[in-house]
Design an enzyme around this catalytic site. Structure first.
Site, PDB file in Angstrom:
ATOM      1  N   GLU A   1       0.810  -1.223   0.000  1.00 21.99           N
ATOM      2  CA  GLU A   1       0.000   0.000   0.000  1.00 21.99           C
ATOM      3  C   GLU A   1       0.840   1.269   0.000  1.00 21.99           C
ATOM      4  OE1 GLU A   1      -2.581  -0.645   3.345  1.00 21.99           O
ATOM      5  OE2 GLU A   1      -4.096  -1.642   2.113  1.00 21.99           O
TER       6      GLU A   1
ATOM      7  N   GLU B   1       6.931 -21.822   7.767  1.00 19.77           N
ATOM      8  CA  GLU B   1       7.513 -20.958   8.793  1.00 19.77           C
ATOM      9  C   GLU B   1       8.538 -21.675   9.668  1.00 19.77           C
ATOM     10  OE1 GLU B   1       4.680 -21.084  12.655  1.00 19.77           O
ATOM     11  OE2 GLU B   1       3.785 -20.097  10.928  1.00 19.77           O
TER      12      GLU B   1
END
Length: 272
Positions: A81, A112
């Site tokens: 963004e 992960e």
């Protein structure tokens, strides 16, 4: 380091399946309402991190977010963004998540578990001492994030963290640790809820305060936003009319499109 994970503690709400919809929503909302207050006491630490990020970016460095699961997605979201909102290049704020772009949509939660992969993914960008790396993990113990921060710190790269447990393993490798404890989740262990909300709010604070600090905002306006659709062209045109004192909408619109942003158009009007 403290082995207790507050994020994994049992919810104080029992038999939620027996609650009415309104009860479920009201209780979630009540828990969400505590998050901002939890963050408030950490504003000085967040400020210290922002100040070093501003310094590095103004010197030509980059900001990296790295995480897994919800935490990784939130980092990628915030990074993505920054170009449309503040007009910076897409290589200024970079989001990296375990499992890559495909994991944004599909959960690869086992991605992960590798410390080596965290550093390998970050190292593809050839980070330097001009950069800042922020690890994001609700638990504060994600190996992928630990590996990235550990290796970055060894190389003199500034590191930060956003976690929701105290004295977490990740904080050991963060020069600027932010440990915001929001308490047990409404659904036990579902850190996409309050923990994710806390991380999102902190990321908003970091990126927005940083972009203000490096001159990407004027007054309260996004003068560097990308004019990529009609709504943003209209917003930018009106912003330019207000700031430059231009009365003609079409003239202001033409200038905005010609120069690409409100800030660049303003520079031209100031020279005229």
């Amino acid at each position: 380091m403290n082995s207790e994970r507050i994020t994994e503690m049992p919810s104080k709400y029992r038999h939620v399946e027996k609650m009415s919809t309104v009860e479920v929503l009201s209780n979630i909302n009540m828990e969400d309402g505590t998050v901002a207050d939890s963050i408030k006491q950490h504003i000085p630490q967040i400020g210290n991190l922002v100040n070093i990020i501003k310094e590095k970016l103004l010197a030509g460095g980059r900001l990296f977010y790295i995480g897994a699961g919800t935490s990784g997605r939130l980092g990628v979201l915030d990074a993505s963004e920054c170009p449309p909102t503040f007009g910076v290049s897409s290589d200024v704020v970079i989001g990296i998540m375990a499992g890559g772009d495909e994991a944004l949509r599909f959960g690869f939660e086992d991605a992960e578990d590798s410390e080596d992969m965290g550093w390998a993914d970050l190292n593809r960008y050839e980070p330097t001492v001009n950069d800042v790396v922020i690890g994001i993990a609700a638990s504060g113990s994600t190996p992928y994030v630990i590996g990235a921060l550990k290796q970055a710190q060894k190389r003199g790269i500034v590191t930060g963290s956003i976690v929701c447990n105290i004295e977490s393993p990740i904080s050991e490798f963060a020069d600027f640790p932010i440990e915001v404890v929001v308490g047990p989740e409404f659904i036990t262990g579902s850190t996409r809820m309050k923990s994710g909300t806390a991380q999102k709010l902190i990321l908003n604070m970091i990126s927005t305060a940083t972009m203000i600090g490096i001159g990407r905002v004027q007054d309260n306006k996004m003068v560097n936003m990308q004019i990529s659709n009609q709504k943003l062209i209209d917003r930018g045109t009106k912003m330019l009319m207000e700031k430059a004192g231009i009365q003609d909408y079409e003239k202001a619109k033409a200038m905005l499109i010609a120069y690409g942003s409100v800030q660049e158009a303003l520079k031209i009007t100031q020279k005229l």
